[in-house]
Design a protein around this motif. Structure first.
Motif, mmCIF file in Angstrom:
data_model
loop_
_atom_site.group_PDB
_atom_site.id
_atom_site.type_symbol
_atom_site.label_atom_id
_atom_site.label_comp_id
_atom_site.label_asym_id
_atom_site.label_seq_id
_atom_site.Cartn_x
_atom_site.Cartn_y
_atom_site.Cartn_z
ATOM 1 N N VAL A 58 -16.116 2.648 4.865
ATOM 2 C CA VAL A 58 -16.938 3.252 5.038
ATOM 3 C C VAL A 58 -17.073 4.603 4.239
ATOM 4 N N ILE A 59 -15.856 5.391 5.125
ATOM 5 C CA ILE A 59 -15.514 6.495 4.044
ATOM 6 C C ILE A 59 -15.317 6.144 2.608
ATOM 7 N N SER A 60 -14.383 5.338 2.056
ATOM 8 C CA SER A 60 -14.207 5.305 0.592
ATOM 9 C C SER A 60 -16.563 4.733 -0.190
ATOM 10 N N GLU A 61 -16.961 4.642 0.644
ATOM 11 C CA GLU A 61 -18.071 4.371 -0.269
ATOM 12 C C GLU A 61 -18.985 5.406 0.247
ATOM 13 N N GLN A 62 -18.715 6.481 0.863
ATOM 14 C CA GLN A 62 -19.392 7.583 1.077
ATOM 15 C C GLN A 62 -18.099 8.674 -0.312
ATOM 16 N N GLN A 86 -19.174 20.280 -3.499
ATOM 17 C CA GLN A 86 -19.298 18.790 -3.976
ATOM 18 C C GLN A 86 -17.897 18.616 -3.897
ATOM 19 N N LEU A 87 -16.993 18.822 -4.473
ATOM 20 C CA LEU A 87 -15.748 18.886 -4.687
ATOM 21 C C LEU A 87 -14.929 18.907 -3.177
ATOM 22 N N ASN A 88 -15.265 20.065 -2.159
ATOM 23 C CA ASN A 88 -15.223 19.683 -1.403
ATOM 24 C C ASN A 88 -15.382 19.086 -0.163
ATOM 25 N N VAL A 89 -16.861 18.141 -0.339
ATOM 26 C CA VAL A 89 -17.109 17.133 0.521
ATOM 27 C C VAL A 89 -16.010 16.123 0.096
ATOM 28 N N ALA A 90 -15.878 15.963 -0.894
ATOM 29 C CA ALA A 90 -14.999 14.672 -1.557
ATOM 30 C C ALA A 90 -13.147 14.785 -0.714
ATOM 31 N N LYS A 91 -13.351 16.038 -1.208
ATOM 32 C CA LYS A 91 -11.880 16.344 0.266
ATOM 33 C C LYS A 91 -11.877 16.286 1.048
ATOM 34 N N GLU A 92 -12.861 16.341 2.116
ATOM 35 C CA GLU A 92 -12.710 16.278 3.209
ATOM 36 C C GLU A 92 -12.670 14.668 3.465
ATOM 37 N N HIS A 93 -13.581 14.109 2.450
ATOM 38 C CA HIS A 93 -13.478 12.576 2.799
ATOM 39 C C HIS A 93 -12.175 11.532 2.905
ATOM 40 N N VAL A 94 -11.407 12.301 0.999
ATOM 41 C CA VAL A 94 -9.998 11.797 0.869
ATOM 42 C C VAL A 94 -9.507 11.782 2.049
ATOM 43 N N ASN A 95 -9.396 13.404 2.391
ATOM 44 C CA ASN A 95 -8.453 13.427 4.176
ATOM 45 C C ASN A 95 -8.482 12.670 5.339
ATOM 46 N N GLU A 96 -9.900 11.958 5.330
ATOM 47 C CA GLU A 96 -10.461 11.382 6.391
ATOM 48 C C GLU A 96 -9.611 10.343 5.908
ATOM 49 N N ILE A 97 -9.958 9.048 4.551
ATOM 50 C CA ILE A 97 -9.369 7.725 4.131
ATOM 51 C C ILE A 97 -7.253 8.146 4.660
ATOM 52 N N THR A 121 -1.249 -2.424 -0.933
ATOM 53 C CA THR A 121 -2.581 -2.082 -1.826
ATOM 54 C C THR A 121 -2.854 -0.850 -1.651
ATOM 55 N N ILE A 122 -3.866 -0.596 -0.601
ATOM 56 C CA ILE A 122 -4.651 0.639 -0.814
ATOM 57 C C ILE A 122 -3.884 1.955 -0.670
ATOM 58 N N VAL A 123 -2.965 2.396 0.067
ATOM 59 C CA VAL A 123 -1.360 3.500 -0.054
ATOM 60 C C VAL A 123 -2.125 3.854 -1.285
ATOM 61 N N PRO A 124 -0.876 3.471 -2.443
ATOM 62 C CA PRO A 124 -1.308 3.669 -3.738
ATOM 63 C C PRO A 124 -2.566 4.940 -4.296
ATOM 64 N N ILE A 125 -3.682 4.082 -4.044
ATOM 65 C CA ILE A 125 -4.885 4.229 -4.504
ATOM 66 C C ILE A 125 -5.284 5.271 -3.699
ATOM 67 N N GLY A 126 -4.865 5.741 -2.015
ATOM 68 C CA GLY A 126 -4.786 7.010 -1.725
ATOM 69 C C GLY A 126 -4.162 8.045 -1.891
ATOM 70 N N ASP A 161 -13.523 6.251 -10.101
ATOM 71 C CA ASP A 161 -12.181 5.183 -10.799
ATOM 72 C C ASP A 161 -11.495 4.729 -9.172
ATOM 73 N N ASP A 162 -10.887 5.828 -8.768
ATOM 74 C CA ASP A 162 -9.497 5.616 -7.743
ATOM 75 C C ASP A 162 -10.905 4.985 -6.168
ATOM 76 N N ALA A 163 -11.794 5.751 -6.272
ATOM 77 C CA ALA A 163 -12.409 5.933 -4.726
ATOM 78 C C ALA A 163 -13.539 4.305 -5.603
ATOM 79 N N GLU A 164 -13.575 4.055 -7.080
ATOM 80 C CA GLU A 164 -14.529 2.330 -6.636
ATOM 81 C C GLU A 164 -13.051 1.689 -6.476
ATOM 82 N N ARG A 165 -12.116 2.173 -6.630
ATOM 83 C CA ARG A 165 -10.907 0.721 -6.550
ATOM 84 C C ARG A 165 -10.496 0.857 -4.493
ATOM 85 N N MET A 166 -10.595 1.716 -4.956
ATOM 86 C CA MET A 166 -10.551 2.220 -3.218
ATOM 87 C C MET A 166 -11.637 0.602 -2.090
#
Length: 195
Positions: A58-62, A86-97, A121-126, A161-166
């Motif tokens: 769900v978070i990666s879709e956001q 917008q970068l701050n919003v993305a950062k918050e989602h990255v932190n949640e992941i 698989t997903i830890v390196p993407i994170g 690209d990394d968000a899409e891969r995740m």
């Protein structure tokens, strides 16, 4: 206004990126010495891992939407403040992941084998997501008025690209699990019919 931009660069993304706890956690096998003892999956940890993976989906879709918005800014005249927001919003989602990935790493060895593969698989993407976000924040701090700076736009593209891969990776593992559960159910029904 520099304080607004600096403030976002020092929030948890940098700490998450360099904390090391989820960056260097390794699979059950060690390159030196015998493989680590594989512990049997516990029902609680398997359920927790599935829940965390679903939350990451769900978070990666956001995050995909966040990064798509950032990418769309390249073609508009949005000022640097819009990028900061917008970068701050993305950062918050990255932190949640990242928070969920740390929890997954903690229960990795007692989760199902498919969950262990998903985690591996997903830890390196994170890690890449955190790195790209941190780099984009730093570049925006350095080149605030130049939001079309090639290095910054490249980082935003890499973040997308990394968000899409995740998203695709987590989806694939969750779909695989659902298909396996369906197969197990059908095999059980077939066994009942045969007996």
């Amino acid at each position: 206004m520099r304080s607004i931009v600096q403030r976002i660069s020092y929030l948890p993304v940098a700490a998450l990126l360099f904390s090391g706890s989820w960056l260097v956690a390794s699979p059950a096998a060690s390159a030196v010495g015998p493989p680590a003892a594989v512990q049997p999956a516990t029902a609680h940890n398997a359920e927790e891992a599935s829940r965390l993976l679903k939350e990451i989906r769900v978070i990666s879709e956001q995050l995909k939407r966040d990064s798509a918005t950032l990418e769309s800014f390249r073609f508009s005249r949005m000022n640097w403040r819009s990028h900061v927001y917008q970068l701050n919003v993305a950062k918050e989602h990255v932190n949640e992941i990242g928070e969920r990935l740390m929890k997954l790493q903690a229960i990795r060895n007692t989760s199902e084998p498919w969950q262990q593969k998903a985690i591996d698989t997903i830890v390196p993407i994170g890690v890449n997501l955190a790195s790209q976000t941190n780099n984009a924040i730093n570049l925006l701090n350095e080149n605030r008025p130049q939001v079309k700076h090639p290095d910054y736009t490249e980082r935003v593209t890499m973040l997308a690209d990394d968000a899409e891969r995740m998203s695709h990776s987590v989806d694939a593992y969750l779909d695989l699990s659902a298909a396996q559960n369906k197969l197990d159910s059908l095999q059980g029904k077939a066994a009942e019919i045969e007996s």
